[in-house]
Scaffold this motif. Structure first.
Motif, PDB file in Angstrom:
ATOM      1  N   GLU A  40       0.788  -1.354   0.130  1.00 30.83           N
ATOM      2  CA  GLU A  40       0.231   0.053  -0.071  1.00 30.83           C
ATOM      3  C   GLU A  40       0.718   1.159   0.038  1.00 30.83           C
ATOM      4  O   GLU A  40       0.357   2.247   0.311  1.00 30.83           O
ATOM      5  N   ALA A  41       2.299   1.077  -0.175  1.00 29.96           N
ATOM      6  CA  ALA A  41       3.096   2.212  -0.277  1.00 29.96           C
ATOM      7  C   ALA A  41       3.092   2.951   1.010  1.00 29.96           C
ATOM      8  O   ALA A  41       3.422   4.171   1.139  1.00 29.96           O
ATOM      9  N   HIS A  42       2.845   2.363   1.884  1.00 28.62           N
ATOM     10  CA  HIS A  42       2.988   2.943   3.496  1.00 28.62           C
ATOM     11  C   HIS A  42       3.970   2.257   4.169  1.00 28.62           C
ATOM     12  O   HIS A  42       3.939   0.950   4.111  1.00 28.62           O
ATOM     13  N   LYS A  43       4.624   3.026   4.992  1.00 34.13           N
ATOM     14  CA  LYS A  43       5.527   2.414   6.127  1.00 34.13           C
ATOM     15  C   LYS A  43       4.911   1.688   7.111  1.00 34.13           C
ATOM     16  O   LYS A  43       3.924   1.842   7.533  1.00 34.13           O
ATOM     17  N   ALA A  44       5.674   0.755   7.752  1.00 32.89           N
ATOM     18  CA  ALA A  44       5.164  -0.165   8.863  1.00 32.89           C
ATOM     19  C   ALA A  44       6.340  -0.439   9.620  1.00 32.89           C
ATOM     20  O   ALA A  44       7.482  -0.474   9.137  1.00 32.89           O
ATOM     21  N   LEU A  45       6.154  -0.588  10.939  1.00 32.78           N
ATOM     22  CA  LEU A  45       7.119  -0.893  12.056  1.00 32.78           C
ATOM     23  C   LEU A  45       7.332  -2.166  12.022  1.00 32.78           C
ATOM     24  O   LEU A  45       6.666  -3.132  12.150  1.00 32.78           O
ATOM     25  N   ARG A  46       8.617  -2.316  12.267  1.00 36.97           N
ATOM     26  CA  ARG A  46       8.894  -4.296  12.336  1.00 36.97           C
ATOM     27  C   ARG A  46       8.487  -4.413  13.635  1.00 36.97           C
ATOM     28  O   ARG A  46       8.097  -3.832  14.675  1.00 36.97           O
ATOM     29  N   ALA A  47       8.401  -5.937  13.693  1.00 35.91           N
ATOM     30  CA  ALA A  47       7.945  -6.692  14.973  1.00 35.91           C
ATOM     31  C   ALA A  47       9.223  -6.732  15.923  1.00 35.91           C
ATOM     32  O   ALA A  47      10.442  -6.477  15.398  1.00 35.91           O
ATOM     33  N   PHE A  48       8.980  -7.031  17.190  1.00 36.92           N
ATOM     34  CA  PHE A  48       9.833  -7.034  18.210  1.00 36.92           C
ATOM     35  C   PHE A  48       9.881  -8.421  18.839  1.00 36.92           C
ATOM     36  O   PHE A  48       8.722  -8.817  19.245  1.00 36.92           O
ATOM     37  N   ARG A  84       8.394 -15.770  20.308  1.00 43.08           N
ATOM     38  CA  ARG A  84       7.247 -14.835  20.212  1.00 43.08           C
ATOM     39  C   ARG A  84       7.729 -13.531  19.544  1.00 43.08           C
ATOM     40  O   ARG A  84       8.909 -13.172  19.560  1.00 43.08           O
ATOM     41  N   SER A  85       6.800 -12.718  19.003  1.00 41.26           N
ATOM     42  CA  SER A  85       7.058 -11.622  18.107  1.00 41.26           C
ATOM     43  C   SER A  85       5.706 -10.660  18.482  1.00 41.26           C
ATOM     44  O   SER A  85       4.611 -10.861  18.355  1.00 41.26           O
ATOM     45  N   TYR A  86       6.195  -9.249  18.920  1.00 45.11           N
ATOM     46  CA  TYR A  86       5.397  -8.442  19.363  1.00 45.11           C
ATOM     47  C   TYR A  86       5.328  -7.263  18.495  1.00 45.11           C
ATOM     48  O   TYR A  86       6.332  -6.708  18.016  1.00 45.11           O
ATOM     49  N   THR A  87       4.151  -6.314  18.178  1.00 47.08           N
ATOM     50  CA  THR A  87       4.152  -5.206  17.767  1.00 47.08           C
ATOM     51  C   THR A  87       4.335  -4.214  18.955  1.00 47.08           C
ATOM     52  O   THR A  87       4.338  -4.372  20.007  1.00 47.08           O
ATOM     53  N   LEU A  88       4.514  -2.871  18.553  1.00 51.33           N
ATOM     54  CA  LEU A  88       4.930  -1.802  19.619  1.00 51.33           C
ATOM     55  C   LEU A  88       3.596  -1.487  20.335  1.00 51.33           C
ATOM     56  O   LEU A  88       3.533  -1.362  21.517  1.00 51.33           O
ATOM     57  N   GLU A  89       2.330  -1.619  19.686  1.00 48.40           N
ATOM     58  CA  GLU A  89       1.160  -1.435  20.423  1.00 48.40           C
ATOM     59  C   GLU A  89       0.846  -2.546  21.422  1.00 48.40           C
ATOM     60  O   GLU A  89       0.502  -2.136  22.298  1.00 48.40           O
ATOM     61  N   GLN A  90       1.520  -3.741  21.171  1.00 45.29           N
ATOM     62  CA  GLN A  90       1.443  -4.909  22.255  1.00 45.29           C
ATOM     63  C   GLN A  90       1.973  -4.712  23.181  1.00 45.29           C
ATOM     64  O   GLN A  90       1.892  -4.815  24.506  1.00 45.29           O
ATOM     65  N   ILE A  91       3.455  -3.903  22.982  1.00 48.36           N
ATOM     66  CA  ILE A  91       4.608  -3.642  23.890  1.00 48.36           C
ATOM     67  C   ILE A  91       3.744  -2.671  24.792  1.00 48.36           C
ATOM     68  O   ILE A  91       3.811  -2.836  26.150  1.00 48.36           O
ATOM     69  N   LEU A 362      18.747   5.702   3.514  1.00 49.76           N
ATOM     70  CA  LEU A 362      18.480   5.639   2.146  1.00 49.76           C
ATOM     71  C   LEU A 362      17.020   4.869   1.899  1.00 49.76           C
ATOM     72  O   LEU A 362      16.564   5.125   0.874  1.00 49.76           O
ATOM     73  N   GLU A 363      16.690   4.066   2.782  1.00 48.56           N
ATOM     74  CA  GLU A 363      15.209   3.626   2.915  1.00 48.56           C
ATOM     75  C   GLU A 363      14.577   4.677   3.798  1.00 48.56           C
ATOM     76  O   GLU A 363      13.350   4.260   4.133  1.00 48.56           O
ATOM     77  N   LYS A 364      14.878   5.685   4.239  1.00 49.72           N
ATOM     78  CA  LYS A 364      14.208   6.477   5.012  1.00 49.72           C
ATOM     79  C   LYS A 364      13.699   5.858   6.038  1.00 49.72           C
ATOM     80  O   LYS A 364      12.510   6.029   6.783  1.00 49.72           O
ATOM     81  N   LYS A 365      14.514   5.391   6.711  1.00 51.20           N
ATOM     82  CA  LYS A 365      14.442   4.631   8.102  1.00 51.20           C
ATOM     83  C   LYS A 365      15.449   5.157   9.215  1.00 51.20           C
ATOM     84  O   LYS A 365      16.424   5.707   8.917  1.00 51.20           O
ATOM     85  N   SER A 366      15.082   4.965  10.501  1.00 54.92           N
ATOM     86  CA  SER A 366      15.801   5.310  11.560  1.00 54.92           C
ATOM     87  C   SER A 366      16.608   3.963  11.769  1.00 54.92           C
ATOM     88  O   SER A 366      16.283   2.899  11.322  1.00 54.92           O
ATOM     89  N   LEU A 367      17.561   3.940  12.734  1.00 60.16           N
ATOM     90  CA  LEU A 367      18.591   2.849  13.252  1.00 60.16           C
ATOM     91  C   LEU A 367      17.415   1.795  13.731  1.00 60.16           C
ATOM     92  O   LEU A 367      17.398   0.606  13.933  1.00 60.16           O
ATOM     93  N   TYR A 368      16.518   2.521  14.634  1.00 62.53           N
ATOM     94  CA  TYR A 368      15.671   1.626  15.419  1.00 62.53           C
ATOM     95  C   TYR A 368      14.489   1.014  14.569  1.00 62.53           C
ATOM     96  O   TYR A 368      13.711  -0.046  15.000  1.00 62.53           O
ATOM     97  N   GLU A 369      14.272   1.173  13.171  1.00 61.49           N
ATOM     98  CA  GLU A 369      13.357   0.557  12.426  1.00 61.49           C
ATOM     99  C   GLU A 369      14.117  -0.599  11.659  1.00 61.49           C
ATOM    100  O   GLU A 369      13.490  -1.280  10.928  1.00 61.49           O
TER     101      GLU A 369
END
Length: 406
Positions: A40-48, A84-91, A362-369
């Motif tokens: 969808e051409a939208h950014k998404a945050l990785r899981a943790f 286990r894998s968590y989203t930031l919302e779950q965190i 280059l990917e318009k990301k921070s290190l945290y992403e």
């Protein structure tokens, strides 16, 4: 000159050529975004992982595992390897569960939202020297604080919209007219409430007010407002940002403002609204000279504001050394000079120069992403350690402003 269909074909004017190049580049950036962030051409945050979750909250990994086994809190995704894998919302939901079991400072350390009597913290990242890493600093600080559990509002105050781009927002495609901070600052009937220009991001508890070229209009309308008498009292230009932030005061703990590289009306408004000022500085002599000009002009303009009834409420001001190469002898000398001159007002931790930051950008990301393994493990580890050290110092300043134990 050439003729075709009885029409004289003239050469492009400079403005037409620049406009054509702008359209070509804009279209290419739009295509690149679609390739980077499908479908969808939208950014998404990785899981943790559960290890990440434990580190972010400040508890043991066994505590996170036990919550899942007891059926408390959100249910993580189970990967093929059983982890286990968590989203930031779950965190953040886990933070709520764990904080409910604690009292006082222990609860606040887990869920660090503002308590009664603690004022909204507004951090402006400023300097008018290009390349001082203002946007990189603002992005990483906003991401870090959101990952730590704070409710954050990021404001892009630069018409060039670099911070917006880091959040996956392309101004000419994604930002409608009157949907920047300008919409909430203007003096005419087109003014909107701040809530109308705030938009959520793919980071839970991190919202954004994007930028585009219309922000530059504020620099043009203020002189007219002053001349007409519209910019007086509580409506005077340097109070505008502080006053509109009051509209959403109860929704956030921290506001991070990426200022434009100039000392115009927007930057002055941001400085007046700030409780903390972060001046980014690349340790080169030319940058040092530019910073000196910035400080001198800032001092003069702040004095004008103070003489016109504007009381500034800065809790702290710090210089941040950015893109630092500790093996570069001239840079090291400049850093030593800064520390000798400004003492503890220079953050102890510098933001080290790193290919990891450049590659993420280059990917318009921070290190945290970045996903683990996206770049060299040791390279990413060193870059994250440097960025975390910087942001922890800033977090300590925030906590100190609230009177919390460090």
């Amino acid at each position: 000159m050439e003729y075709g269909n009885n029409t004289l074909l003239r050469e492009e004017t400079p403005s037409e050529k620049i406009s054509r190049y702008s359209q070509l580049l804009s279209g290419q950036l739009h295509r690149l975004r679609q390739e980077l962030y499908p479908p969808e051409a939208h950014k998404a945050l990785r899981a943790f992982s559960s290890v990440d979750v434990a580190r972010l909250i400040g508890v043991s990994e066994s505590t996170i595992r036990q919550l899942d086994l007891d059926g408390e809190g959100p249910t993580p995704t189970r990967l093929a390897n059983g982890r286990r894998s968590y989203t930031l919302e779950q965190i953040n939901a886990i933070r709520e569960v764990l904080a409910a079991r604690k009292k006082g400072d222990e609860a606040v350390n887990i869920l660090p939202h503002r308590r009664e009597g603690e004022k909204l913290q507004v951090i402006s990242c400023a300097n008018f020297k290009g390349g001082s890493a203002k946007t990189t600093t603002s992005t990483h600080l906003a991401h870090y604080l959101a990952l730590r559990g704070y409710r954050v509002l990021a404001i892009d105050l630069d018409p060039q919209a670099s911070l917006s781009a880091m959040f996956g927002v392309q101004p000419e495609f994604d930002v409608e007219p009157n949907c920047t901070l300008f919409g909430a600052l203007r003096y005419d009937e087109g003014r909107r409430s701040l809530d109308e220009v705030v938009r959520p991001t793919y980071f839970d508890n991190l919202d954004l007010i994007p930028a585009n070229l219309e922000l530059a209009e504020f620099e043009h309308i203020v002189p007219t407002a002053i001349a007409s008498g519209a910019s007086t009292g509580e409506n005077i230009f340097f109070r505008r940002i502080r006053n509109v932030l009051a509209e959403v005061d109860d929704r956030y703990d921290v506001v991070v403002i990426d200022c434009p590289p100039q000392l115009g009306f927007l930057t002055l408004g941001a400085l007046f609204a700030s409780t903390g000022l972060l001046i980014t500085l690349h340790p080169q002599m030319l940058d040092l000279a530019s910073c000196n000009q910035f400080l001198g002009m800032s001092s003069d303009l702040m004095a004008v504001i103070e003489n016109n009834g504007g009381e500034m409420n800065l809790d702290w001001m710090r210089f941040l050394v950015t893109r630092h190469n500790p093996n570069d002898s001239p840079q090291t000398r400049v850093v030593g000079l800064l520390r000798a001159l400004f003492g503890e007002d220079v953050l102890t931790a510098p933001a080290l120069e790193s290919t990891a930051v450049a590659n993420a950008g280059l990917e318009k990301k921070s290190l945290y992403e970045l996903e683990p393994g996206a770049i060299g493990r040791e390279t990413l580890k060193r870059a994250l350690e440097s960025m975390d050290s910087v942001n922890r110092e800033i977090e300590d300043l925030l906590r100190g402003s609230w009177g919390r134990p460090l």
